[in-house]
Write a protein that holds these residues in place. Structure first.
Motif, short mmCIF file in Angstrom:
data_model
loop_
_atom_site.label_atom_id
_atom_site.label_comp_id
_atom_site.label_asym_id
_atom_site.label_seq_id
_atom_site.Cartn_x
_atom_site.Cartn_y
_atom_site.Cartn_z
N VAL A 186 8.90 4.67 -2.25
CA VAL A 186 7.62 4.54 -2.94
C VAL A 186 7.10 3.14 -2.64
O VAL A 186 7.80 2.14 -2.85
N TRP A 187 5.88 3.08 -2.12
CA TRP A 187 5.24 1.82 -1.78
C TRP A 187 4.14 1.54 -2.80
O TRP A 187 3.31 2.40 -3.08
N VAL A 188 4.17 0.32 -3.34
CA VAL A 188 3.18 -0.10 -4.35
C VAL A 188 2.45 -1.31 -3.80
O VAL A 188 3.06 -2.38 -3.61
N LEU A 230 -4.95 -4.38 -0.32
CA LEU A 230 -6.00 -3.49 -0.83
C LEU A 230 -5.62 -2.02 -0.73
O LEU A 230 -6.05 -1.21 -1.55
N THR A 231 -4.84 -1.67 0.28
CA THR A 231 -4.49 -0.26 0.47
C THR A 231 -3.19 -0.15 1.25
O THR A 231 -2.82 -1.06 1.99
N VAL A 232 -2.50 0.97 1.07
CA VAL A 232 -1.28 1.26 1.82
C VAL A 232 -1.37 2.71 2.28
O VAL A 232 -1.87 3.58 1.56
N PHE A 233 -0.90 2.98 3.50
CA PHE A 233 -1.07 4.29 4.12
C PHE A 233 0.13 4.59 5.02
O PHE A 233 0.63 3.70 5.71
N GLU A 234 0.58 5.84 5.02
CA GLU A 234 1.61 6.29 5.96
C GLU A 234 0.97 7.23 6.97
O GLU A 234 0.33 8.21 6.60
N ASP A 235 1.15 6.93 8.27
CA ASP A 235 0.55 7.79 9.28
C ASP A 235 1.49 8.93 9.66
O ASP A 235 2.60 9.04 9.12
N SER A 265 -0.04 -9.67 -6.11
CA SER A 265 1.43 -9.71 -6.24
C SER A 265 2.12 -9.12 -5.01
O SER A 265 3.32 -8.86 -5.05
N GLY A 266 1.39 -8.87 -3.95
CA GLY A 266 2.00 -8.39 -2.71
C GLY A 266 2.33 -6.91 -2.72
O GLY A 266 1.63 -6.10 -3.32
N LEU A 267 3.42 -6.57 -2.06
CA LEU A 267 3.82 -5.19 -1.82
C LEU A 267 5.23 -4.97 -2.34
O LEU A 267 6.11 -5.82 -2.16
N PHE A 268 5.44 -3.83 -2.96
CA PHE A 268 6.76 -3.45 -3.44
C PHE A 268 7.18 -2.16 -2.76
O PHE A 268 6.37 -1.26 -2.56
N CYS A 269 8.47 -2.07 -2.42
CA CYS A 269 9.05 -0.85 -1.87
C CYS A 269 10.20 -0.45 -2.79
O CYS A 269 11.14 -1.23 -2.98
N ILE A 270 10.13 0.76 -3.32
CA ILE A 270 11.13 1.23 -4.27
C ILE A 270 11.88 2.41 -3.65
O ILE A 270 11.27 3.39 -3.21
N THR A 271 13.20 2.28 -3.60
CA THR A 271 14.07 3.34 -3.10
C THR A 271 15.13 3.57 -4.16
O THR A 271 16.00 2.72 -4.37
N GLY A 272 15.07 4.71 -4.84
CA GLY A 272 16.01 4.97 -5.92
C GLY A 272 15.90 3.89 -6.98
O GLY A 272 14.84 3.67 -7.52
N ASP A 273 16.99 3.18 -7.23
CA ASP A 273 16.95 2.11 -8.22
C ASP A 273 16.84 0.73 -7.58
O ASP A 273 16.98 -0.29 -8.26
N ARG A 274 16.59 0.69 -6.28
CA ARG A 274 16.45 -0.58 -5.55
C ARG A 274 14.98 -0.90 -5.33
O ARG A 274 14.19 -0.02 -4.97
N GLN A 275 14.62 -2.16 -5.52
CA GLN A 275 13.24 -2.59 -5.34
C GLN A 275 13.20 -3.81 -4.42
O GLN A 275 13.94 -4.76 -4.62
#
Length: 86
Positions: free
Chosen positions: A12-14, A43-48, A19-29
């Motif tokens: 999960v990408w936030v 401003l935006t995040v996208f997966e191609d 505050s930048g970008l966060f990547c969440i995998t299970g219980d790891r951030q």
């Protein structure tokens, strides 16, 4: 602004503005900010369709995340508000 996407690999990408970008995998951030991205104004995040993550920023243009590395696109723009593909 805050944008959240669930990527095809389960991460999960936030994206946040300030505050930048966060990547969440299970219980790891993981947190990525100015040190890794050159900005914290996402401003935006996208997966191609190739499972690459793209960030649109207010002041650093378009940034690609691939193989655990961030790379600035050569695109000559400073602000990217949305991303899509054909």
């Amino acid at each position: 602004p805050l944008q959240v996407i669930a990527a095809s690999d389960g991460k999960v990408w936030v994206a946040t503005f300030g505050s930048g970008l966060f990547c969440i995998t299970g219980d790891r951030q993981e947190h990525f900010s100015i040190a890794q991205l050159g900005t914290d104004k996402i401003l935006t995040v996208f997966e191609d369709n190739r499972q690459l993550i793209w960030l649109g920023t207010q002041d650093k243009g378009l940034i690609q995340y691939s193989r655990r590395k961030f790379e600035k696109s050569p695109l000559k723009v400073s602000s990217v508000w949305s991303i899509s593909e054909d």
